[in-house]
Design a protein around this motif. Structure first.
Motif, mmCIF file in Angstrom:
data_model
loop_
_atom_site.group_PDB
_atom_site.id
_atom_site.type_symbol
_atom_site.label_atom_id
_atom_site.label_comp_id
_atom_site.label_asym_id
_atom_site.label_seq_id
_atom_site.Cartn_x
_atom_site.Cartn_y
_atom_site.Cartn_z
ATOM 1 N N ALA A 153 1.024 -1.236 -0.068
ATOM 2 C CA ALA A 153 0.007 0.058 -0.094
ATOM 3 C C ALA A 153 0.862 1.351 -0.189
ATOM 4 C CB ALA A 153 -0.763 -0.109 1.063
ATOM 5 N N LEU A 154 0.454 2.356 -0.694
ATOM 6 C CA LEU A 154 1.053 3.542 -0.624
ATOM 7 C C LEU A 154 0.388 4.502 0.600
ATOM 8 C CD1 LEU A 154 0.202 4.536 -4.475
ATOM 9 C CD2 LEU A 154 2.477 3.759 -3.450
ATOM 10 N N ARG A 155 1.560 4.973 1.177
ATOM 11 C CA ARG A 155 1.477 5.814 2.387
ATOM 12 C C ARG A 155 1.420 7.458 2.009
ATOM 13 N NH1 ARG A 155 5.663 4.434 6.144
ATOM 14 N NH2 ARG A 155 4.436 5.814 7.494
ATOM 15 N N PHE A 156 0.652 8.169 2.414
ATOM 16 C CA PHE A 156 0.543 9.416 2.077
ATOM 17 C C PHE A 156 0.408 10.268 3.293
ATOM 18 C CE2 PHE A 156 -0.920 7.627 -1.725
ATOM 19 C CZ PHE A 156 -0.239 8.179 -2.736
ATOM 20 N N ALA A 157 1.204 11.372 3.675
ATOM 21 C CA ALA A 157 0.758 12.289 4.552
ATOM 22 C C ALA A 157 0.000 13.431 4.127
ATOM 23 C CB ALA A 157 2.283 12.929 5.101
ATOM 24 N N THR A 158 -1.122 13.712 4.613
ATOM 25 C CA THR A 158 -1.878 14.670 4.219
ATOM 26 C C THR A 158 -2.264 15.748 5.398
ATOM 27 O OG1 THR A 158 -4.095 13.902 4.918
ATOM 28 C CG2 THR A 158 -3.009 13.098 2.948
ATOM 29 N N PRO A 159 -2.751 16.820 5.174
ATOM 30 C CA PRO A 159 -3.328 17.822 6.234
ATOM 31 C C PRO A 159 -3.940 17.078 7.248
ATOM 32 C CG PRO A 159 -3.639 18.935 4.189
ATOM 33 C CD PRO A 159 -3.178 17.331 3.582
ATOM 34 N N ASP A 160 -4.804 15.857 7.019
ATOM 35 C CA ASP A 160 -5.589 15.342 7.793
ATOM 36 C C ASP A 160 -4.992 14.200 8.523
ATOM 37 O OD1 ASP A 160 -7.976 17.210 7.156
ATOM 38 O OD2 ASP A 160 -8.350 16.083 5.392
ATOM 39 N N GLY A 161 -3.773 14.045 8.183
ATOM 40 C CA GLY A 161 -3.133 12.842 9.058
ATOM 41 C C GLY A 161 -2.599 11.763 7.617
ATOM 42 N N GLU A 162 -1.991 10.758 8.150
ATOM 43 C CA GLU A 162 -1.575 9.704 7.149
ATOM 44 C C GLU A 162 -2.596 8.717 6.674
ATOM 45 O OE1 GLU A 162 1.498 5.843 7.170
ATOM 46 O OE2 GLU A 162 1.816 7.471 8.628
ATOM 47 N N VAL A 163 -2.732 8.642 5.284
ATOM 48 C CA VAL A 163 -3.726 7.614 4.631
ATOM 49 C C VAL A 163 -2.842 6.676 4.036
ATOM 50 C CG1 VAL A 163 -5.380 9.379 4.766
ATOM 51 C CG2 VAL A 163 -3.800 9.214 2.677
ATOM 52 N N ARG A 164 -3.667 5.504 3.776
ATOM 53 C CA ARG A 164 -2.943 4.408 3.011
ATOM 54 C C ARG A 164 -3.960 4.301 1.911
ATOM 55 N NH1 ARG A 164 -0.681 -0.573 5.703
ATOM 56 N NH2 ARG A 164 -3.086 -0.607 6.283
ATOM 57 N N THR A 165 -3.429 3.851 0.557
ATOM 58 C CA THR A 165 -4.266 3.094 -0.330
ATOM 59 C C THR A 165 -3.419 2.436 -1.232
ATOM 60 O OG1 THR A 165 -5.934 3.629 -2.334
ATOM 61 C CG2 THR A 165 -3.664 4.918 -2.144
ATOM 62 N N ARG A 166 -4.042 1.348 -1.984
ATOM 63 C CA ARG A 166 -3.555 0.411 -2.760
ATOM 64 C C ARG A 166 -4.064 0.411 -4.242
ATOM 65 N NH1 ARG A 166 -0.382 -4.496 -2.392
ATOM 66 N NH2 ARG A 166 -0.915 -6.051 -3.941
ATOM 67 N N ALA A 167 -3.207 0.267 -5.154
ATOM 68 C CA ALA A 167 -3.424 0.301 -6.589
ATOM 69 C C ALA A 167 -3.052 -1.018 -7.363
ATOM 70 C CB ALA A 167 -3.039 1.605 -7.209
ATOM 71 N N ARG A 168 -3.556 -1.314 -8.725
ATOM 72 C CA ARG A 168 -3.062 -2.259 -9.428
ATOM 73 C C ARG A 168 -1.733 -2.123 -9.714
ATOM 74 N NH1 ARG A 168 -7.205 -5.993 -11.134
ATOM 75 N NH2 ARG A 168 -9.199 -5.452 -10.531
ATOM 76 N N ALA A 169 -1.280 -0.690 -10.016
ATOM 77 C CA ALA A 169 0.042 -0.548 -10.406
ATOM 78 C C ALA A 169 0.283 0.978 -10.038
ATOM 79 C CB ALA A 169 0.160 -0.718 -11.946
#
Length: 450
Positions: A153-169
């Motif tokens: 999963a990709l990890r992102f820092a955002t103004p609302d905190g850390e989020v994660r999501t996964r993609a097919r590529a």
């Protein structure tokens, strides 16, 4: 602490392709993927995309160069053969035709550089982003990628905190290490190395160099242009030369002529601790004439005024002669003439990467296949030692625990190549983005068909 959850606006699993980075390479990857019918989510760390592209256009957007191939290809140095294959797919002519598709006509300037007729970057970028949105690309700004989980999963820092999501590529187009205030700060190096990707250290390219002027020279002449001049340097037993323009800075020298030589100069300093560059300050005058003219009686004129009048040097060039010889050294006409024709400059170090126009180093091309897909991750014992604890921690924290990392593709300046200014940098960024975007889209389509 529990694993960070995706924000409501960002699903835990994306429909298809994630593109991380909103510069020219990332935007071109998005365009290429949508052309193949693949859904695209594009993530950008800053509040808007294309910021470095806009800055590059402030003095006139140098989109590409009119130089013919294969001379164009040779500008990429030791990477010329590999990048030539990118250009076979999307070269300078293709880039100009692409811009025409947005109503932006271009022209070739006297230097061979290609510019939009209005020389502006903003109209082209606005039209491009508008079309991508109309084509269905979903933009996620203020999403700074901070890593890839052990479950892919990709990890992102955002103004609302850390989020994660996964993609097919995934396509990464995160830039190099120059202009960090615009988003390309090279922070990705650490977390991609931890996943086993082979990355060359980021270094300044198209940069200035420190010399260490006297305080008097630095205060009076910083920012003064040096034109025209001819640079002379040695490569082994062979002497090379190149005419152009540069600028004296408070600490040394920079400008288009120096940028064109920056890779050679940087490598010479790395090998020897410093390097010597000679400048011909009067390329239009022969040595014998300079010596003869300077040997004439100066009457009541000061030595500085005599130097400028008899040699045709402007103030900054005359000051450089003073800097090299000192006042006493100006008593010998032969020495003065020789210094004018071969002014010695000892370059001590490159300026910091944050000040450079671009950077060298990055993801080694040898770690990628011809489609710019990573060949292997987590392959080294060191990488496995780092990742194993993360993988164990993630087993109960993600619906994708144990899932393989999706195919990863890379494009743009985060790859290990460099080129001089003049439009060569942008051209290769566009071309690599197209190749990575198309290949990633096909990977998504292939996975859907399985």
């Amino acid at each position: 602490m529990s694993a960070p959850q995706s924000a409501p606006s960002l699903p835990a699993t994306l429909p298809a392709l994630a593109i991380v980075g909103g510069g020219p390479a990332g935007l071109m990857a998005a365009q290429a993927a949508r052309a193949l019918g693949v859904e695209v989510d594009l993530f950008e760390a800053k509040g808007s995309v294309g910021r470095k592209f806009l800055i590059a256009g402030k003095g006139g957007l140098n989109l590409t160069h009119g130089e013919a191939r294969p001379a164009f290809d040779a500008r990429y140095g030791e990477r010329a053969a590999r990048i030539a294959r990118w250009l076979d797919r999307f070269d300078a002519d293709a880039l100009r035709e692409w811009a025409r598709g947005f109503g932006v006509e271009t022209y070739v300037g006297s230097s061979g550089r290609v510019f939009p007729l209005d020389r502006k970057a903003a109209p082209l970028l606005r039209g491009w982003v508008r079309r991508l949105r109309e084509d269905g690309v979903r933009f996620h700004v203020q999403h700074r990628c901070i890593g890839i989980d052990a479950d892919g999963a990709l990890r992102f820092a955002t103004p609302d905190g850390e989020v994660r999501t996964r993609a097919r590529a995934c396509v990464f187009a995160l830039g190099g290490g120059s202009w960090p205030e615009l988003g390309s700060d090279g922070a990705w190096v650490e977390w991609l190395r931890e996943r086993g990707l082979d990355i060359a250290a980021l270094q300044p390219s198209n940069c200035g160099f420190d010399i260490g002027w006297s305080e008097h020279f630095a205060q009076r002449h910083a920012g003064a242009p040096l034109k025209p001049v001819v640079a002379h340097w040695r490569e082994g037993d062979v002497e090379r030369s190149l005419q152009g323009e540069c600028v004296a800075t408070a600490t040394g020298i920079e400008g288009s002529l120096i940028y064109a030589l920056s890779a050679r100069l940087r490598e010479a300093i790395a090998a020897d601790g410093s390097t010597l560059l000679h400048l011909d300050l009067a390329p239009g005058r022969e040595l014998a004439r300079l010596q003869r003219d300077f040997a004439r009686s100066r009457g009541g004129r000061s030595i500085g005024e005599h130097l400028r009048r008899q040699t045709g040097l402007d103030a900054v060039k005359a000051a450089l002669v003073f800097e090299a010889l000192g006042k006493d050294g100006l008593n010998d006409a032969a020495t003065v003439a020789q210094t004018i024709k071969r002014l010695p400059l000892r370059l001590l170090r490159a300026r910091p990467i944050a000040e450079a126009i671009s950077s060298a180093g990055g993801v080694r091309l040898e770690a990628l296949d011809d489609s710019l897909r990573a060949k292997a991750l987590d392959a080294s014992p060191h990488a496995e030692a780092l990742v194993a604890p993360l993988r164990a921690k993630a087993l109960d924290a993600s619906p994708h625990a144990g899932a393989p990392t999706p195919p990863l593709f890379f494009a743009g300046e985060m790859l290990d190549w460099e080129a001089p200014t003049g439009g060569y940098l942008l051209t290769a960024c566009f071309a690599s983005g197209l190749i990575a975007g198309e290949a990633a889209a096909r990977a998504v389509l292939d996975s859907a068909a399985e």
